[in-house]
Motif scaffolding. Structure first.
Motif, PDB file in Angstrom:
ATOM      1  N   LEU A  40      31.983  11.598 116.599  1.00 46.74           N
ATOM      2  CA  LEU A  40      33.074  10.628 116.711  1.00 46.74           C
ATOM      3  C   LEU A  40      32.574   9.201 116.935  1.00 46.74           C
ATOM      4  O   LEU A  40      33.174   8.243 116.465  1.00 46.74           O
ATOM      5  N   MET A  41      31.466   9.078 117.665  1.00 47.18           N
ATOM      6  CA  MET A  41      30.997   7.751 118.059  1.00 47.18           C
ATOM      7  C   MET A  41      29.944   7.161 117.134  1.00 47.18           C
ATOM      8  O   MET A  41      29.730   5.950 117.142  1.00 47.18           O
ATOM      9  N   GLY A  42      29.251   7.985 116.397  1.00 45.76           N
ATOM     10  CA  GLY A  42      28.197   7.483 115.522  1.00 45.76           C
ATOM     11  C   GLY A  42      27.104   6.786 116.301  1.00 45.76           C
ATOM     12  O   GLY A  42      26.565   7.326 117.270  1.00 45.76           O
ATOM     13  N   ALA A  43      26.784   5.562 115.930  1.00 45.33           N
ATOM     14  CA  ALA A  43      25.696   4.804 116.566  1.00 45.33           C
ATOM     15  C   ALA A  43      26.001   4.472 118.027  1.00 45.33           C
ATOM     16  O   ALA A  43      25.092   4.208 118.806  1.00 45.33           O
ATOM     17  N   LYS A  46      24.881   6.526 122.053  1.00 44.87           N
ATOM     18  CA  LYS A  46      23.914   6.256 123.121  1.00 44.87           C
ATOM     19  C   LYS A  46      24.590   5.726 124.378  1.00 44.87           C
ATOM     20  O   LYS A  46      23.990   5.698 125.445  1.00 44.87           O
ATOM     21  N   ASP A  47      25.863   5.333 124.268  1.00 42.40           N
ATOM     22  CA  ASP A  47      26.600   4.776 125.404  1.00 42.40           C
ATOM     23  C   ASP A  47      27.402   5.813 126.168  1.00 42.40           C
ATOM     24  O   ASP A  47      28.080   5.472 127.149  1.00 42.40           O
ATOM     25  N   ALA A  48      27.345   7.088 125.753  1.00 45.35           N
ATOM     26  CA  ALA A  48      28.137   8.118 126.430  1.00 45.35           C
ATOM     27  C   ALA A  48      27.490   9.484 126.286  1.00 45.35           C
ATOM     28  O   ALA A  48      26.711   9.724 125.357  1.00 45.35           O
ATOM     29  N   ARG A  49      27.832  10.359 127.228  1.00 46.68           N
ATOM     30  CA  ARG A  49      27.365  11.745 127.132  1.00 46.68           C
ATOM     31  C   ARG A  49      28.288  12.646 127.950  1.00 46.68           C
ATOM     32  O   ARG A  49      28.869  12.223 128.948  1.00 46.68           O
ATOM     33  N   ILE A  60      32.834  13.037 131.185  1.00 46.00           N
ATOM     34  CA  ILE A  60      32.006  12.243 130.286  1.00 46.00           C
ATOM     35  C   ILE A  60      31.527  11.011 131.035  1.00 46.00           C
ATOM     36  O   ILE A  60      32.332  10.290 131.625  1.00 46.00           O
ATOM     37  N   GLU A  61      30.219  10.789 131.019  1.00 48.39           N
ATOM     38  CA  GLU A  61      29.662   9.567 131.607  1.00 48.39           C
ATOM     39  C   GLU A  61      29.495   8.535 130.495  1.00 48.39           C
ATOM     40  O   GLU A  61      29.074   8.867 129.385  1.00 48.39           O
ATOM     41  N   THR A  62      29.833   7.290 130.826  1.00 48.71           N
ATOM     42  CA  THR A  62      29.658   6.195 129.871  1.00 48.71           C
ATOM     43  C   THR A  62      28.938   5.041 130.564  1.00 48.71           C
ATOM     44  O   THR A  62      28.959   4.938 131.788  1.00 48.71           O
ATOM     45  N   LEU A  63      28.336   4.193 129.761  1.00 49.26           N
ATOM     46  CA  LEU A  63      27.611   3.051 130.312  1.00 49.26           C
ATOM     47  C   LEU A  63      28.511   1.845 130.548  1.00 49.26           C
ATOM     48  O   LEU A  63      28.138   0.929 131.268  1.00 49.26           O
TER      49      LEU A  63
END
Length: 107
Positions: A40-43, A46-49, A60-63
């Motif tokens: 869903l997020m593509g590139a 790296k800002d979420a997991r 979900i953790e996000t930056l």
């Protein structure tokens, strides 16, 4: 092939006896949700997991908040795709935690 079916049955029985089937399912949901998140997020992945799944709550953790908002806009898609795959365990709530950085040991 017959031996493989027996091994699968033994593993399934062992998981049930050890009462870890819930944890195994939760782990599978986390892995699948994280893969869907990447799709869903593509590139921006790296800002979420996806961190955990427990009692219907997917964490979900996000930056940053922008990543959380981006995922929230697609949350129904994420839940629907997980519902298709995991009929016994439903994601009823998605929670977000904004962190300053991801721990390196968990990447």
């Amino acid at each position: 092939m017959a031996d493989m079916f027996q091994l699968r049955d033994l593993l399934s029985q062992a998981v049930k006896r050890a009462h870890v089937s819930t944890q195994v399912s939760a782990s599978q949901i986390v892995v699948m949700a994280d893969a869907l998140l990447e799709e869903l997020m593509g590139a921006k992945k790296k800002d979420a997991r996806v961190v955990s799944f427990h009692e219907g709550i997917l964490l979900i953790e996000t930056l940053h908040s922008a990543a959380s908002n981006f995922i929230q806009e697609r949350e129904t898609i994420l839940q629907a795709r997980l519902r298709e795959r995991f009929t016994d365990h439903q994601v009823s709530v998605v929670r977000y935690r904004i962190v300053h950085h991801f721990r390196k040991s968990e990447l």
